[in-house]
Design a protein around this motif. Structure first.
Motif, mmCIF file in Angstrom:
data_model
loop_
_atom_site.group_PDB
_atom_site.id
_atom_site.type_symbol
_atom_site.label_atom_id
_atom_site.label_comp_id
_atom_site.label_asym_id
_atom_site.label_seq_id
_atom_site.Cartn_x
_atom_site.Cartn_y
_atom_site.Cartn_z
ATOM 1 N N TRP A 143 32.050 3.756 -37.852
ATOM 2 C CA TRP A 143 32.363 4.017 -36.440
ATOM 3 C C TRP A 143 31.320 3.426 -35.478
ATOM 4 N N ALA A 144 30.048 3.687 -35.697
ATOM 5 C CA ALA A 144 29.034 3.233 -34.746
ATOM 6 C C ALA A 144 27.670 3.167 -35.420
ATOM 7 N N ARG A 168 28.682 10.467 -26.598
ATOM 8 C CA ARG A 168 29.511 9.264 -26.516
ATOM 9 C C ARG A 168 30.592 9.264 -27.592
ATOM 10 N N THR A 169 30.240 9.670 -28.801
ATOM 11 C CA THR A 169 31.222 9.710 -29.882
ATOM 12 C C THR A 169 32.342 10.689 -29.555
ATOM 13 N N ARG A 185 36.827 -1.178 -35.032
ATOM 14 C CA ARG A 185 35.457 -0.968 -34.587
ATOM 15 C C ARG A 185 34.590 -2.154 -34.995
ATOM 16 N N GLU A 234 34.661 9.168 -27.074
ATOM 17 C CA GLU A 234 35.558 8.198 -27.705
ATOM 18 C C GLU A 234 36.662 8.897 -28.487
ATOM 19 N N THR A 251 26.037 11.702 -29.742
ATOM 20 C CA THR A 251 27.078 12.700 -30.006
ATOM 21 C C THR A 251 28.036 12.784 -28.831
ATOM 22 N N PHE A 268 27.260 5.956 -38.019
ATOM 23 C CA PHE A 268 28.262 7.004 -37.836
ATOM 24 C C PHE A 268 29.542 6.586 -38.559
#
Length: 293
Positions: free
Chosen positions: A168-169, A231-232, A250, A235, A229, A185
């Motif tokens: 994810w990130a 920002r996630t 992603r 999203e 956290t 992430f």
């Protein structure tokens, strides 16, 4: 692909003194880490499992976070057997060496099991453990570092289901912090029949939250969130089902927040923010100093 969020809310402004007066020079080397957003569908939309860390912990004490933690020597066990994309694929996605990529995936699964009781493994490539409670003793041994995940899975006749994870990130702690992490992430669906319990000494509470509800709790001061956290969650709130989350395209790029001064306040800024290019990596650096990523 989910569009970037480049500006943090004012709640992330921090007063003078929140960071060390004299930041480390050179900056601390980030420790590799992995965290997993466990998701489940509900009639009101996807929910994500979160832990509230014990207040007073050295890192993120009192914060609401996803299960996860740092890579350690146990995760480099070459005997680990898994199904899904091979380490070489993860190495390309994570932009790191193959050995580290394997350890990151292992850490993601291990930490998820240790902190939530959810086990992303099964007898073969087409099945997942439906009830991990019989492996409680192994869970404790993993927490106590008496056992590696590879040893546990081999003894139990299980294989790691890397195909259940999606990248994810990638967030890196700012250079001004003395304790830093380079965290990947990942997202995964709660396997059928399994229950996330949050039975870990590192958390004072745990539960399932709609991303929007977690953000509202943060706005109201009922919980603490770190920028990654927040920002996630922002999203994730854009998706109507877990399947949509897993299908999202992603591209992982390291996100390294910087700190800029505005009067007596310090403001965290992200790549894409107009002030990011001129923000100092160190609080005592000149504004035009650049951080090499």
């Amino acid at each position: 692909m989910v569009g970037p969020v480049v500006e943090l809310p004012e709640q992330f402004d921090v007063p003078e003194g929140a960071f060390p007066a004299e930041p480390p020079d050179p900056p601390a080397t980030p420790r590799d880490a992995a965290t997993v957003m466990l998701l489940r569908d509900t009639s009101a939309g996807p929910e994500v499992f979160m832990l509230r860390r014990v207040t007073g912990m050295a890192f993120a004490g009192g914060m609401s976070v996803f299960p996860g933690g740092g890579v350690d020597n146990r995760d480099a066990d070459s005997a680990l057997e898994w199904t899904g994309n091979p380490p070489a694929w993860w190495a390309e996605v994570f932009d790191c060496a193959r050995g580290l990529a394997s350890a990151l995936v292992c850490a993601a699964v291990r930490e998820t099991f240790e902190e939530s009781g959810v086990l992303l493994a099964g007898p073969d490539a087409d099945s997942v453990v439906r009830d991990p409670r019989p492996y409680a003793a192994a869970r404790t041994a993993l927490v106590n570092r008496e056992l590696s995940l590879a040893e546990f899975l081999a003894d139990a006749g299980l294989v790691l289901r890397a195909d259940l994870l999606r990248p994810w990130a990638n967030w890196v702690t700012p250079e001004s912090e003395p304790r830093r992490y380079d965290t990947r992430f990942l997202v995964a669906t709660l396997p059928d029949g399994q229950h996330a319990d949050g039975a870990t000494t590192e958390a004072e509470s745990a539960g399932w939250f709609r991303p929007d509800d977690a953000i509202e709790d943060w706005k109201a001061g009922r919980c603490g969130l770190m920028p990654p956290t927040w920002r996630t969650l922002t999203e994730l709130s854009r998706f109507g089902t877990v399947a949509e989350v897993l299908a999202a395209e992603r591209r992982l790029e390291k996100v390294i927040p910087k700190v800029t001064r505005e009067g007596r306040k310090l403001r965290l800024v992200l790549p894409g923010d107009p002030s990011y290019p001129t923000a100092a990596g160190h609080l005592d650096a000149r504004p035009d100093d650049e951080v090499q990523s």
